[in-house]
Design an enzyme around this catalytic site. Sequence first.
Site, mmCIF file in Angstrom:
data_model
loop_
_atom_site.group_PDB
_atom_site.id
_atom_site.type_symbol
_atom_site.label_atom_id
_atom_site.label_comp_id
_atom_site.label_asym_id
_atom_site.label_seq_id
_atom_site.Cartn_x
_atom_site.Cartn_y
_atom_site.Cartn_z
ATOM 1 N N THR A 1 0.843 -1.055 0.012
ATOM 2 C CA THR A 1 -0.485 -0.344 -0.059
ATOM 3 C C THR A 1 1.323 1.385 -0.209
ATOM 4 O OG1 THR A 1 -0.099 0.131 2.246
ATOM 5 C CG2 THR A 1 -1.599 -1.014 0.750
ATOM 6 N N ASP A 2 0.585 2.423 -0.629
ATOM 7 C CA ASP A 2 1.367 3.473 -0.344
ATOM 8 C C ASP A 2 0.478 4.254 1.018
ATOM 9 O OD1 ASP A 2 -1.313 4.133 -1.078
ATOM 10 O OD2 ASP A 2 -1.105 4.776 -2.901
ATOM 11 N N ALA A 3 1.020 6.101 0.818
ATOM 12 C CA ALA A 3 0.406 6.697 2.263
ATOM 13 C C ALA A 3 -1.255 6.807 2.095
ATOM 14 C CB ALA A 3 0.769 8.262 1.472
ATOM 15 N N VAL B 1 -4.524 2.678 -0.433
ATOM 16 C CA VAL B 1 -4.418 1.422 -0.719
ATOM 17 C C VAL B 1 -3.542 0.896 -1.730
ATOM 18 C CG1 VAL B 1 -6.573 2.851 -1.471
ATOM 19 C CG2 VAL B 1 -4.336 3.210 -2.770
#
Length: 124
Positions: A8-10, A13
């Site tokens: 996931t990213d910040a 997602v």
Amino acid sequence: MRVYWEDTDAGGVVFYANYLKFFERARTEWLRSLGFSQQRLKEDEGVMFVVSHTAVNYLRPARLDDELEVTVSLQFAGRASMAIAQQAWCNGILLAEGQIRIGCVDAGTFRPQRIPSPILERIA
């Protein structure tokens, strides 16, 4: 396959490039289900598959702990390359779909090679 923190990213997602990892894993398992280990192909046949083209449409986000189903559908198999359609699903919802072209190359020189005939026979 399961979505982990590292995927996931910040924003919480799945980072867009990680769908390519999911697609790669699914293609590897698809080959394995047909009886072909990529490591054995490299060691015994001296060939390996490389990605030469990708096109991915991102439709909905996957999130931490989602369980994804990633499909593999052979579209075309030539002498030295294959076109594969792939999709990532979660709970019946299509999240991403891609068109991937893979080529068969010599493991030492990376020059194009014919796909081993047992693979072509098996996917025909």
